[in-house]
Design a protein around this motif. Structure first.
Motif, mmCIF file in Angstrom:
data_model
loop_
_atom_site.group_PDB
_atom_site.id
_atom_site.type_symbol
_atom_site.label_atom_id
_atom_site.label_comp_id
_atom_site.label_asym_id
_atom_site.label_seq_id
_atom_site.Cartn_x
_atom_site.Cartn_y
_atom_site.Cartn_z
ATOM 1 N N GLN A 207 6.076 8.257 -4.640
ATOM 2 C CA GLN A 207 7.006 9.301 -5.082
ATOM 3 C C GLN A 207 8.093 8.717 -5.978
ATOM 4 O O GLN A 207 8.448 9.299 -7.000
ATOM 5 N N ALA A 208 8.622 7.562 -5.560
ATOM 6 C CA ALA A 208 9.691 6.947 -6.341
ATOM 7 C C ALA A 208 9.188 6.552 -7.718
ATOM 8 O O ALA A 208 9.880 6.745 -8.725
ATOM 9 N N VAL B 210 9.490 -0.555 -15.032
ATOM 10 C CA VAL B 210 9.439 0.655 -15.842
ATOM 11 C C VAL B 210 10.782 0.850 -16.534
ATOM 12 O O VAL B 210 10.859 1.056 -17.740
ATOM 13 N N GLY B 211 11.857 0.753 -15.767
ATOM 14 C CA GLY B 211 13.183 0.917 -16.342
ATOM 15 C C GLY B 211 13.459 -0.115 -17.412
ATOM 16 O O GLY B 211 13.979 0.191 -18.481
ATOM 17 N N MET B 212 13.067 -1.339 -17.116
ATOM 18 C CA MET B 212 13.390 -2.409 -18.042
ATOM 19 C C MET B 212 12.411 -2.493 -19.213
ATOM 20 O O MET B 212 12.773 -2.947 -20.290
ATOM 21 N N GLN C 50 14.315 8.416 -3.102
ATOM 22 C CA GLN C 50 12.949 8.684 -2.643
ATOM 23 C C GLN C 50 12.258 7.474 -2.039
ATOM 24 O O GLN C 50 11.220 7.609 -1.435
ATOM 25 N N ALA D 94 15.975 7.279 -8.564
ATOM 26 C CA ALA D 94 14.742 7.747 -7.941
ATOM 27 C C ALA D 94 14.401 6.887 -6.734
ATOM 28 O O ALA D 94 14.034 7.380 -5.669
ATOM 29 N N LEU D 95 14.550 5.571 -6.889
ATOM 30 C CA LEU D 95 14.276 4.647 -5.780
ATOM 31 C C LEU D 95 15.223 4.906 -4.615
ATOM 32 O O LEU D 95 14.829 4.922 -3.456
ATOM 33 N N THR E 4 18.176 4.405 -18.591
ATOM 34 C CA THR E 4 16.798 4.508 -18.090
ATOM 35 C C THR E 4 16.636 3.720 -16.787
ATOM 36 O O THR E 4 15.999 4.197 -15.850
ATOM 37 N N THR E 5 17.241 2.538 -16.737
ATOM 38 C CA THR E 5 17.125 1.751 -15.504
ATOM 39 C C THR E 5 17.791 2.480 -14.335
ATOM 40 O O THR E 5 17.251 2.541 -13.232
ATOM 41 N N PHE F 73 17.878 -2.515 -1.182
ATOM 42 C CA PHE F 73 17.371 -2.974 -2.472
ATOM 43 C C PHE F 73 17.948 -2.125 -3.597
ATOM 44 O O PHE F 73 18.508 -2.634 -4.570
ATOM 45 N N PHE G 142 7.763 -9.158 -4.914
ATOM 46 C CA PHE G 142 8.580 -8.643 -5.998
ATOM 47 C C PHE G 142 8.366 -9.455 -7.265
ATOM 48 O O PHE G 142 8.205 -8.912 -8.354
ATOM 49 N N VAL H 295 8.667 -0.250 -10.296
ATOM 50 C CA VAL H 295 9.594 0.789 -10.708
ATOM 51 C C VAL H 295 10.674 0.209 -11.605
ATOM 52 O O VAL H 295 11.043 0.771 -12.634
ATOM 53 N N LEU H 296 11.152 -0.963 -11.214
ATOM 54 C CA LEU H 296 12.199 -1.612 -12.001
ATOM 55 C C LEU H 296 11.679 -2.011 -13.377
ATOM 56 O O LEU H 296 12.358 -1.850 -14.386
ATOM 57 N N GLY I 41 6.953 5.142 -1.879
ATOM 58 C CA GLY I 41 6.921 4.282 -3.054
ATOM 59 C C GLY I 41 6.287 5.013 -4.222
ATOM 60 O O GLY I 41 6.784 4.967 -5.352
ATOM 61 N N LEU J 203 18.236 5.676 -14.034
ATOM 62 C CA LEU J 203 17.404 6.831 -13.664
ATOM 63 C C LEU J 203 16.352 6.417 -12.649
ATOM 64 O O LEU J 203 16.140 7.071 -11.624
ATOM 65 N N VAL J 204 15.703 5.308 -12.973
ATOM 66 C CA VAL J 204 14.655 4.820 -12.089
ATOM 67 C C VAL J 204 15.233 4.412 -10.727
ATOM 68 O O VAL J 204 14.673 4.720 -9.670
ATOM 69 N N ALA K 238 8.785 -1.650 -5.711
ATOM 70 C CA ALA K 238 10.117 -1.553 -6.294
ATOM 71 C C ALA K 238 10.165 -2.339 -7.600
ATOM 72 O O ALA K 238 10.789 -1.912 -8.567
ATOM 73 N N GLY K 239 9.474 -3.469 -7.614
ATOM 74 C CA GLY K 239 9.409 -4.283 -8.822
ATOM 75 C C GLY K 239 8.761 -3.525 -9.963
ATOM 76 O O GLY K 239 9.223 -3.577 -11.105
ATOM 77 N N GLY L 102 8.723 9.783 -9.626
ATOM 78 C CA GLY L 102 10.042 10.340 -9.930
ATOM 79 C C GLY L 102 10.729 9.563 -11.046
ATOM 80 O O GLY L 102 11.206 10.146 -12.025
ATOM 81 N N GLY L 103 10.745 8.243 -10.890
ATOM 82 C CA GLY L 103 11.398 7.389 -11.881
ATOM 83 C C GLY L 103 10.739 7.531 -13.239
ATOM 84 O O GLY L 103 11.405 7.690 -14.260
ATOM 85 N N LEU M 128 5.948 -3.431 -0.557
ATOM 86 C CA LEU M 128 6.984 -2.457 -0.860
ATOM 87 C C LEU M 128 7.963 -2.985 -1.918
ATOM 88 O O LEU M 128 8.234 -2.299 -2.908
ATOM 89 N N PRO M 129 8.495 -4.200 -1.755
ATOM 90 C CA PRO M 129 9.342 -4.727 -2.818
ATOM 91 C C PRO M 129 8.567 -4.863 -4.126
ATOM 92 O O PRO M 129 9.146 -4.745 -5.203
ATOM 93 N N ILE N 214 13.884 0.407 1.513
ATOM 94 C CA ILE N 214 14.371 -0.218 0.280
ATOM 95 C C ILE N 214 15.710 0.343 -0.152
ATOM 96 O O ILE N 214 16.108 0.239 -1.308
#
Lengths: 315, 615
Positions: free
Chosen positions: B455-456, B514-516, A257, A253-254, A246-247, A265, B578, B511-512, B453, A249-250, B508-509, B459-460, B504-505, A262
């Motif tokens: 979109q990402a 979400v994954g975690m 997109q 996407a980053l 899952t991580t 990053f 972040f 989005v991250l 951001g 996947l995200v 990203a935080g 998407g994620g 922006l970071p 980033i």
């Protein structure tokens, strides 16, 4: 649905010697590259000027480099950024030209030279003094974070786990830095943030595994530490897998997109998730195992130790 | 019965998510184009200004959606940018000079929502476009200036005490005083020691020298004062720019960070920040005729100046004292409770002023505010030409010979006295500042970053949603609900916390996270599966799964939270951004993944006889 159907315990620790050699080699390579190639520090750390220009047609980098050269900016680094129309130009810090003038000056020579319409999209002017301060602060942040984590894990678990997890973190950070050094990817503040996130992720993974090991040490009475660690790793394997997926996947996407800003990053984290997962098994657990029991040591002793620890933790 | 949530827990979850959604909602409303009118140099926009603006806009038939007076500024909102620009031009012309008229984007949050503190997330420069400057205060200059002050103080002190000295010179971090004989040295030492308790004195009887050095404490005070004072000055200047949410903040020992979101005209911003404003004291010319002067016959030694209401005064050209001698200024009340401004000068300024005022007792003295304003014109080298702008801010009668500290009365209201003190202080930069770092993000790049951001994130999210749905089926739906709630909570908390800025970071935080964040649910669900495999009943498995996973989740998240908090405390810029979203994300995800999903799972599956679980 189930991705992994494991009937038997996977003997992870059997390969730990090989993995250790592998890890040490990788770490040496990373260290070597850091010494030889160094890191390609971005503007945040070096000081200087960064100008991002948007062209209305695809930009001709060679032409731009020539224009910069012939105007006395022979130290300019010209790169595409994100798309063929976006260009970043990086200049070392200079004394003779006032920062406020530099952007306009470069924009006008580029306009003249290429005959294209340009948009100034971003300009950053960073003094090296600020760069120094940031480097110091970034390093300090990481060090403090590591120490606090060490203390917390040692307090909650045991010092062997703490050392194992901090060693794993060190391993992950070093390898990620190594990757950036080998590929000469730009190392800027967002990448630093990503490395800190790698620490977070790797830690998360390590703690989950350590937690299970602790639990099994208490639950399973028969079986050596190596076996118990293997059982624990096998039990947590499917969770490790799913979370990594899952991580990832995200992050994918980053990466695709999130835009050029980033990219660094996302690259650092993508790599970090892989190393982080690997290190929670082969670094953190292996170190804990290596520290806990020498070959002559007998199994009951270890269990006793765990029991003693448990008692010590109880109020 | 197993797996039944108590009512309060269910209500708590609903309540928290609802509050989160409520405070996240201002982000949906977007922003209105607006014009912000704020007073310059002590003028404040008030109800009269508001009426003037309103009638002018009505007269020219420029439609606006609302007009309001907030914190000394008038804010006019418009439906479209066309009217906004029209209004700006119109008001700029008519209000001119006294007010700054700035374009602005203002959150279009409905009033009831704003009333309960609902605001959209603040966006960092990388997302909104704008400029950020880091200015460095030249601390060496500040210390040299303090030393200069000490040289003057020592000289006049010794002279007053009739102690003879050979020389007073600056040394590293202090002053060296040479004497002719031991007697003078001893006398001076005991006298100066008494008067300057914050200095360290060392006598050298062989060389007949007295060395005074500033203690670390004193040096620190000087630096601290220089920094604070410069921040005040810069704040005043930034206010003149009329930026919606400017940020002026100290960073470290000598830097000041200035963030001006939405500002695209960097040249103008820079010029105003760098602008030099100062104060001069000059005598009013009483011998010549004001009427003649107004008709163009100004005496050569005098000059015709105006105050801010346009009243003319004829003042002498000769400057009695300039503002850089001002060390401090503050406002208070005199014995008749009239507002007054108290001014403290440095030593050279004090003796200069004392000489200049002794023959002018009973005569009026003018305080002139001088500012160098950038113009559109450039010289041959492309440097902006600055225009000298002079304005009388007060005329006061000299009551007595003035020394190092004196006061000006006649400043009008208490507010005006306060503003005057501010200006006087602002006119006296203790230490020069220079821009060491500058970042500009164009509006298009900012918009692009938001777009990318977003979109990402989408998407994620979509990928994780699909994956969880396939992998855990019905429980996947629950995990996805938790994920959605988690995002709402992050946005809600980010909007609620005043200091949190989305960068922006930071995105990203999110989005991250979400994954975690899924990790907690994965841990729980895998445990439930394990328990089921071991042959436990469905209810048992759910119960045990949550129980066993809890301490793991707690440990893992707390360690990550430690890291995030340290990052926030030590880091700057992108790292801070972040760290903020990461810490918020960890806390909210723990809540949604543990408490939230448990509530849903209990409501759907809890307390029933089930043979199979869709997991």
């Amino acid at each position: 649905m189930q991705l992994l159907k494991l009937k038997e315990t996977v003997e992870f620790m059997r390969f730990r010697k090989g993995a250790m050699v592998f890890s040490i080699l990788l770490m040496l390579a990373a260290l070597g590259s850091l010494f030889v190639n160094k890191l390609n520090f971005g503007l945040d750390f070096t000081g200087g000027t960064l100008i991002e220009v948007g062209f209305d047609q695809a930009a001709n980098l060679n032409q731009i480099r020539q224009i910069m050269d012939s105007n006395g900016y022979d130290d300019a680094v010209v790169q595409l950024y994100g798309s063929s129309k976006d260009v970043v130009i990086r200049l070392a810090q200079r004394e003779d030209v006032k920062a406020e003038m530099l952007g306009n000056q470069i924009l006008s020579i580029l306009k003249q030279g290429t005959g294209q319409e340009l948009v100034m999209r971003r300009i950053e002017f960073v003094g090296a003094s600020v760069g120094d301060e940031l480097t110091e602060q970034g390093g300090l942040a990481m060090l403090t974070a590591l120490i606090c984590i060490l203390v917390y894990v040692a307090f909650r678990f045991e010092w062997r786990f703490a050392l194992g997890s901090v060693f794993a973190l060190f391993h992950d950070v070093l390898l990620t830095l190594g990757l950036f050094s080998v590929l000469q990817l730009e190392f800027d503040l967002t990448v630093l943030a990503a490395i800190l996130a790698v620490i977070g992720y790797s830690l998360n993974d390590t703690i989950v595994v350590s937690d299970r090991i602790r639990e099994n040490f208490r639950k399973i009475r028969d079986g050596g530490p190596e076996e118990i660690i293997n059982i624990s790793l096998t039990q947590t394997l499917s969770r490790t897998f799913i979370t990594s997926i899952t991580t990832l996947l995200v992050l994918v996407a980053l990466f695709y997109q999130g835009g050029a800003l980033i990219h660094g990053f996302a690259t650092a984290l993508l790599f970090g998730v892989f190393v982080g997962t690997y290190s929670s098994i082969y670094v953190a657990s292996a170190v804990a195992l290596g520290l806990g029991i020498s070959k002559e040591d007998l199994i009951p002793e270890v269990i006793e130790k765990e029991g003693a620890d448990q008692e010590a933790m109880m109020p | 019965m197993l797996n039944k949530s108590p009512l309060w827990k269910t209500l708590l979850v609903i309540f928290v998510v609802a509050i989160g959604a409520l405070y996240a909602s201002p982000n949906l409303y977007g922003e209105d184009p607006a014009v912000q009118i704020s007073g310059l140099r002590g003028v404040e926009a008030d109800a009269t200004t508001l009426d003037t603006i309103k009638s002018q806009l009505d007269q020219q038939q420029v439609g606006f959606s609302s007009i309001a007076l907030e914190q000394g500024q008038v804010l006019v909102r418009f439906k479209n940018t066309e009217n906004q620009l029209k209004a700006r031009d119109l008001l700029d012309d008519s209000l001119g000079g006294k007010y700054s008229v700035a374009l602005n984007l203002t959150p279009a949050t409905p009033e009831w929502l704003a009333g309960i503190g609902g605001t959209p997330m603040k966006r960092g420069l990388d997302l909104s476009g704008g400029v950020s400057f880091t200015m460095e205060v030249n601390m060496n200059e500040a210390i040299v200036k303090a030393q200069d002050g000490m040289v003057g103080d020592f000289r006049s002190d010794l002279r007053n005490e009739k102690i003879r000295y050979r020389s007073v010179k600056k040394s590293t971090n202090g002053i060296d005083i040479q004497f002719r004989n031991a007697e003078d040295l001893a006398q001076a030492t005991s006298y100066l020691k008494r008067r300057n308790r914050d200095l360290l004195f060392t006598e050298n009887e062989e060389t007949l020298t007295l060395s005074a050095t500033m203690s670390e404490q004193k040096l620190k005070e000087i630096r601290e004062y220089a920094l604070q004072q410069n921040i005040t000055i810069i704040r005043n200047r930034v206010n003149e720019l009329g930026v919606a949410e400017p940020l002026v903040q100290r960073q470290g020992q000598k830097n000041i960070i200035i963030e001006l979101p939405g500002v695209q005209d960097t040249a103008k911003a820079k010029e105003i920040l760098n602008a030099t404003a100062t104060i001069e004291f000059r005598m009013v010319d009483q011998e010549s005729d004001l009427g003649n002067a107004l008709n163009g016959r100004v005496p050569a030694s005098s000059q015709l100046l105006y105050d801010r209401d346009g009243r003319p005064t004829l003042v002498k050209k000769r400057i009695m004292l300039t503002g850089d001698h001002i060390v401090d200024a503050g406002s208070s009340f005199d014995e008749y409770s009239r507002p007054q401004v108290n001014i403290t000068l440095d030593s050279p300024g004090g003796s200069k002023f004392s000489n200049a005022t002794k023959n002018n007792i009973g005569k009026p003295m003018a305080t002139v505010f001088i500012e160098y304003k950038p113009t559109e014109r450039k010289d041959s080298e492309g440097n902006t030409i600055f225009e000298k702008h002079e304005e009388i801010i007060s005329v006061a009668t000299i009551q007595a010979r003035l020394g190092k500290s004196f006061r000006i009365t006649g400043a009008g209201s208490q507010q005006e006295a306060h503003n005057l003190a501010l200006l006087l202080r602002a006119g006296a930069l203790i230490a020069p500042i220079q821009i060491v770092e500058e970042r500009t993000v164009g509006p298009s790049l900012g918009a692009e970053n938001v777009e990318l951001g977003f979109q990402a994130i989408v998407g994620g999210f979509a990928l994780v949603f699909i994956f969880m749905l396939i992998y855990y089926r019905a429980f996947g739906v629950v995990a996805n609900l938790a994920l959605g709630a988690n995002l709402i909570l992050i946005v809600g908390v980010m909007s609620m916390i005043p200091g949190a800025t989305l960068t922006l970071p930071g995105m990203a935080g999110i989005v991250l996270t979400v994954g975690m964040a899924v990790d907690a649910n994965v841990l729980i669900f895998e445990r439930i599966r394990e328990e089921l495999r071991e042959g436990k009943s469905v209810q048992q498995a759910i119960h045990q799964g949550y129980d066993a996973a809890f301490s793991t989740i707690l440990d893992a998240n707390i360690t990550t939270l430690i890291a995030a908090i340290i990052l926030y405390a030590v880091g700057t810029g992108p790292i801070k951004g972040f760290a903020i979203t990461l810490s918020i994300g960890i806390v909210t995800s723990m809540f949604t993944a543990i408490v939230g999903t448990r509530t849903v799972v209990n409501a759907v599956w809890g307390g029933k006889r089930l043979d199979k679980l869709s997991i």
